[in-house]
Design a protein around this motif. Structure first.
Motif, PDB file in Angstrom:
ATOM      1  N   PRO A 114       3.109  -0.219  48.620  1.00 34.83           N
ATOM      2  CA  PRO A 114       1.898   0.045  48.631  1.00 34.83           C
ATOM      3  C   PRO A 114       1.643   1.078  49.816  1.00 34.83           C
ATOM      4  CG  PRO A 114       2.129  -2.310  48.439  1.00 34.83           C
ATOM      5  CD  PRO A 114       3.656  -1.721  48.320  1.00 34.83           C
ATOM      6  N   MET A 115       2.273   0.871  50.842  1.00 34.75           N
ATOM      7  CA  MET A 115       2.246   1.712  52.178  1.00 34.75           C
ATOM      8  C   MET A 115       2.876   3.018  51.960  1.00 34.75           C
ATOM      9  SD  MET A 115       0.823   2.505  55.061  1.00 34.75           S
ATOM     10  CE  MET A 115       0.641   0.765  55.817  1.00 34.75           C
ATOM     11  N   LEU A 116       4.186   3.121  51.159  1.00 35.38           N
ATOM     12  CA  LEU A 116       4.759   4.462  50.797  1.00 35.38           C
ATOM     13  C   LEU A 116       3.837   5.235  49.876  1.00 35.38           C
ATOM     14  CD1 LEU A 116       8.396   3.330  50.594  1.00 35.38           C
ATOM     15  CD2 LEU A 116       7.506   4.677  52.180  1.00 35.38           C
ATOM     16  N   GLU A 117       3.064   4.568  48.970  1.00 39.91           N
ATOM     17  CA  GLU A 117       2.083   5.206  47.781  1.00 39.91           C
ATOM     18  C   GLU A 117       1.240   5.973  48.775  1.00 39.91           C
ATOM     19  OE1 GLU A 117       0.927   2.323  45.092  1.00 39.91           O
ATOM     20  OE2 GLU A 117       2.583   2.922  43.989  1.00 39.91           O
ATOM     21  N   LYS A 118       0.588   5.388  49.753  1.00 45.04           N
ATOM     22  CA  LYS A 118      -0.204   5.964  50.601  1.00 45.04           C
ATOM     23  C   LYS A 118       0.243   7.332  51.258  1.00 45.04           C
ATOM     24  CE  LYS A 118      -3.165   1.789  51.176  1.00 45.04           C
ATOM     25  NZ  LYS A 118      -3.743   0.954  51.974  1.00 45.04           N
ATOM     26  N   ILE A 119       1.350   7.064  51.913  1.00 42.38           N
ATOM     27  CA  ILE A 119       1.922   8.159  52.723  1.00 42.38           C
ATOM     28  C   ILE A 119       2.350   9.402  51.805  1.00 42.38           C
ATOM     29  CG2 ILE A 119       4.136   8.829  54.137  1.00 42.38           C
ATOM     30  CD1 ILE A 119       3.940   5.818  55.063  1.00 42.38           C
ATOM     31  N   MET A 120       3.112   9.203  50.530  1.00 40.69           N
ATOM     32  CA  MET A 120       3.117  10.151  49.734  1.00 40.69           C
ATOM     33  C   MET A 120       2.009  10.757  49.213  1.00 40.69           C
ATOM     34  SD  MET A 120       6.537  10.282  49.376  1.00 40.69           S
ATOM     35  CE  MET A 120       6.899   9.695  51.169  1.00 40.69           C
ATOM     36  N   ALA A 121       0.738  10.302  49.139  1.00 35.33           N
ATOM     37  CA  ALA A 121      -0.344  10.926  48.758  1.00 35.33           C
ATOM     38  C   ALA A 121      -0.977  11.755  49.999  1.00 35.33           C
ATOM     39  CB  ALA A 121      -1.317   9.731  48.097  1.00 35.33           C
TER      40      ALA A 121
END
Length: 270
Positions: free
Chosen positions: A208-215
């Motif tokens: 969940p956190m990595l998806e936000k960071i990549m976006a």
């Protein structure tokens, strides 16, 4: 110190016992007592028991007392055959590294297939005996298994046309790569045992956190990577092994191109 099969913490050092006595035991040159009670064990049985204990429980559990219990005998009885744990460890190291008697296990006869086979066999050795990664073997005791294995490999790679130190360096190069790969794999297994999280569960917790960071646009190159980049389908070990062999192939070809002179001597390349 980690407990349980395959623990990677802690280090033993090969050659830390009575070196002369260990060599006698490895090469079976020691004098046998002609008097006294008939032996109830053999050295082979003791070494094999030590390997079983280390495989099942980790190297930290391998003691003279534990090996004696594995054999159903008293601890003091083992000292009739081997001086102590340090010497027993060296005997165990030589035992598990006994080379295959099947010539086909070293490939089709070419030097590349031989080194390729050595790389895969060494990785398999560490998977079967993960406690090997806990042993500092920078100064190995050279027993029959070690020398038999080296002789077989050298016989296959001699046609590379390299100098003797370079041939040994090629073997060291493959071994160093395999040790690193094996250590990474075993660390991952140990992390799962320690945390109780599977590899998939570990990464899912971060998703969940990595998806936000990549976006966010902060890491455009990482975000653009194919979704299968981090999957298990790609064989990183095999990829690395083949690239090392590719590099050696280029070097061998270059060295062959510089061979000359009336005596066929090989010129040195930096």
């Amino acid at each position: 110190m980690t407990s349980g099969k395959g623990g990677t913490s802690g280090t033993e050092t090969s050659g830390s016992g009575d070196i002369a006595r260990t060599m006698e035991l490895l090469w079976d040159t020691g004098r046998r007592p002609s008097r006294g009670p008939k032996p109830t064990l053999t050295l082979d049985q003791i070494v094999e028991a030590g390997v079983r204990v280390a495989d099942a429980e980790g190297l930290e559990s391998m003691s003279m007392r534990r090996v004696a219990a594995e054999l159903g005998t008293g601890t003091m009885s083992l000292y009739r055959y081997v001086p102590g744990k340090a010497e027993l460890l060296d005997l165990m190291l030589d035992r598990v590294q006994r080379p295959s008697e099947n010539p086909a296990d070293l490939g089709d006869g070419g030097w590349r297939s031989a080194l390729e086979a050595v790389g895969r066999a060494t990785l398999d050795l560490y998977r079967r005996h993960p406690w090997l990664l806990q042993v500092n073997q920078s100064r190995p005791i050279l027993g029959p298994s070690a020398l038999d294995g080296m002789e077989k490999v050298l016989d296959r790679i001699k046609p590379m046309g390299l100098t003797d130190p370079e041939l040994i360096s090629a073997i060291i190069m493959i071994d160093g790569y395999v040790v690193g790969a094996a250590r990474t794999q075993l660390y991952a297994q140990e992390a799962e045992r320690r945390t109780g999280l599977t590899d998939a569960e570990f990464w899912q917790a971060q998703t969940p956190m990595l998806e936000k960071i990549m976006a966010s646009g902060r890491y455009p190159l990482l975000a653009s990577l194919d979704e299968n980049t981090w999957g298990n389908e790609f064989d990183h070990f095999e990829f690395g092994l083949q690239r090392i062999l590719d590099g050696l192939e280029v070097f061998v070809a270059r060295r062959a191109g510089t061979a000359g002179g009336a005596d066929g001597a090989v010129k040195q390349q930096p």
